[in-house]
Motif scaffolding. Structure first.
Motif, PDB file in Angstrom:
ATOM      1  N   GLN A   9       0.825  -1.211   0.000  1.00 20.99           N
ATOM      2  CA  GLN A   9       0.000   0.000   0.000  1.00 20.99           C
ATOM      3  C   GLN A   9       0.861   1.264   0.000  1.00 20.99           C
ATOM      4  O   GLN A   9       0.407   2.331  -0.390  1.00 20.99           O
ATOM      5  N   CYS A  10       2.107   1.149   0.453  1.00 24.84           N
ATOM      6  CA  CYS A  10       3.003   2.307   0.530  1.00 24.84           C
ATOM      7  C   CYS A  10       3.893   2.460  -0.700  1.00 24.84           C
ATOM      8  O   CYS A  10       4.480   3.513  -0.914  1.00 24.84           O
ATOM      9  N   CYS A  11       4.012   1.421  -1.505  1.00 22.05           N
ATOM     10  CA  CYS A  11       4.868   1.477  -2.689  1.00 22.05           C
ATOM     11  C   CYS A  11       4.273   2.437  -3.709  1.00 22.05           C
ATOM     12  O   CYS A  11       3.104   2.312  -4.089  1.00 22.05           O
ATOM     13  N   VAL A  12       5.085   3.390  -4.169  1.00 26.20           N
ATOM     14  CA  VAL A  12       4.624   4.367  -5.154  1.00 26.20           C
ATOM     15  C   VAL A  12       5.145   4.048  -6.550  1.00 26.20           C
ATOM     16  O   VAL A  12       5.005   4.848  -7.464  1.00 26.20           O
ATOM     17  N   ALA A  13       5.779   2.898  -6.695  1.00 21.69           N
ATOM     18  CA  ALA A  13       6.304   2.418  -7.980  1.00 21.69           C
ATOM     19  C   ALA A  13       7.311   3.373  -8.595  1.00 21.69           C
ATOM     20  O   ALA A  13       7.387   3.519  -9.804  1.00 21.69           O
ATOM     21  N   CYS A  14       8.128   4.011  -7.748  1.00 22.38           N
ATOM     22  CA  CYS A  14       9.153   4.920  -8.252  1.00 22.38           C
ATOM     23  C   CYS A  14      10.318   4.161  -8.887  1.00 22.38           C
ATOM     24  O   CYS A  14      11.055   4.706  -9.698  1.00 22.38           O
ATOM     25  N   ARG A  15      10.480   2.907  -8.495  1.00 22.73           N
ATOM     26  CA  ARG A  15      11.515   2.006  -8.986  1.00 22.73           C
ATOM     27  C   ARG A  15      12.928   2.447  -8.604  1.00 22.73           C
ATOM     28  O   ARG A  15      13.903   1.998  -9.178  1.00 22.73           O
ATOM     29  N   ASN A  16      13.033   3.324  -7.606  1.00 16.61           N
ATOM     30  CA  ASN A  16      14.344   3.722  -7.101  1.00 16.61           C
ATOM     31  C   ASN A  16      15.094   2.517  -6.549  1.00 16.61           C
ATOM     32  O   ASN A  16      16.314   2.451  -6.638  1.00 16.61           O
ATOM     33  N   CYS A  17      14.361   1.563  -5.982  1.00 16.99           N
ATOM     34  CA  CYS A  17      14.990   0.361  -5.432  1.00 16.99           C
ATOM     35  C   CYS A  17      15.689  -0.427  -6.530  1.00 16.99           C
ATOM     36  O   CYS A  17      16.799  -0.932  -6.338  1.00 16.99           O
ATOM     37  N   GLU A  18      15.056  -0.538  -7.693  1.00 13.90           N
ATOM     38  CA  GLU A  18      15.662  -1.268  -8.808  1.00 13.90           C
ATOM     39  C   GLU A  18      16.930  -0.563  -9.286  1.00 13.90           C
ATOM     40  O   GLU A  18      17.947  -1.207  -9.549  1.00 13.90           O
ATOM     41  N   ASN A  19      16.878   0.760  -9.397  1.00 17.77           N
ATOM     42  CA  ASN A  19      18.052   1.519  -9.837  1.00 17.77           C
ATOM     43  C   ASN A  19      19.194   1.417  -8.839  1.00 17.77           C
ATOM     44  O   ASN A  19      20.354   1.252  -9.218  1.00 17.77           O
ATOM     45  N   ALA A  20      18.881   1.533  -7.545  1.00 19.97           N
ATOM     46  CA  ALA A  20      19.922   1.437  -6.513  1.00 19.97           C
ATOM     47  C   ALA A  20      20.565   0.056  -6.520  1.00 19.97           C
ATOM     48  O   ALA A  20      21.791  -0.074  -6.394  1.00 19.97           O
ATOM     49  N   CYS A  21      19.772  -0.978  -6.667  1.00 16.86           N
ATOM     50  CA  CYS A  21      20.291  -2.340  -6.706  1.00 16.86           C
ATOM     51  C   CYS A  21      21.175  -2.546  -7.939  1.00 16.86           C
ATOM     52  O   CYS A  21      22.256  -3.116  -7.848  1.00 16.86           O
ATOM     53  N   ALA A  22      20.722  -2.077  -9.095  1.00 14.83           N
ATOM     54  CA  ALA A  22      21.500  -2.220 -10.321  1.00 14.83           C
ATOM     55  C   ALA A  22      22.843  -1.514 -10.190  1.00 14.83           C
ATOM     56  O   ALA A  22      23.878  -2.052 -10.594  1.00 14.83           O
ATOM     57  N   THR A  28      25.821   0.462 -12.827  1.00 13.20           N
ATOM     58  CA  THR A  28      25.034   1.125 -13.857  1.00 13.20           C
ATOM     59  C   THR A  28      23.598   1.259 -13.379  1.00 13.20           C
ATOM     60  O   THR A  28      23.150   0.505 -12.523  1.00 13.20           O
ATOM     61  N   PHE A  29      22.884   2.225 -13.920  1.00 14.12           N
ATOM     62  CA  PHE A  29      21.489   2.421 -13.535  1.00 14.12           C
ATOM     63  C   PHE A  29      20.532   1.709 -14.490  1.00 14.12           C
ATOM     64  O   PHE A  29      19.400   2.130 -14.666  1.00 14.12           O
ATOM     65  N   GLN A  30      20.966   0.630 -15.092  1.00 15.67           N
ATOM     66  CA  GLN A  30      20.099  -0.167 -15.967  1.00 15.67           C
ATOM     67  C   GLN A  30      19.386  -1.197 -15.107  1.00 15.67           C
ATOM     68  O   GLN A  30      20.021  -2.095 -14.535  1.00 15.67           O
ATOM     69  N   ARG A  31      18.058  -1.084 -15.030  1.00 18.50           N
ATOM     70  CA  ARG A  31      17.283  -1.941 -14.133  1.00 18.50           C
ATOM     71  C   ARG A  31      17.395  -3.427 -14.461  1.00 18.50           C
ATOM     72  O   ARG A  31      17.108  -4.270 -13.627  1.00 18.50           O
TER      73      ARG A  31
END
Length: 66
Positions: A9-22, A28-31
């Motif tokens: 319910q709190c996830c805003v789908a910004c996908r910052n987590c995917e970029n940080a992990c990549a 690289t910032f490739q998801r």
């Protein structure tokens, strides 16, 4: 055992987590290099991050606004 809990319910789908992990994994910032995925379910208006639990200090948690 390490756990990461997220409230969909709190996830805003910004996908910052995917970029940080990549960036942590491949410099690289490739998801596509990310070990975390944000699954979107438009019909339910929900986004669910699915984590890998491999990092000692997960970058995904540091950048999550939720």
């Amino acid at each position: 055992m390490r756990t990461v809990t997220m409230d969909p319910q709190c996830c805003v789908a910004c996908r910052n987590c995917e970029n940080a992990c990549a960036f942590r994994q491949a410099g690289t910032f490739q998801r596509g290099h990310s070990r975390i995925r944000v699954s979107r379910y438009p019909a339910e208006r929900a986004c669910v991050p699915v984590t890998c639990l491999h990092c000692e200090e997960p970058a995904c948690l540091e950048v999550c606004p939720a």
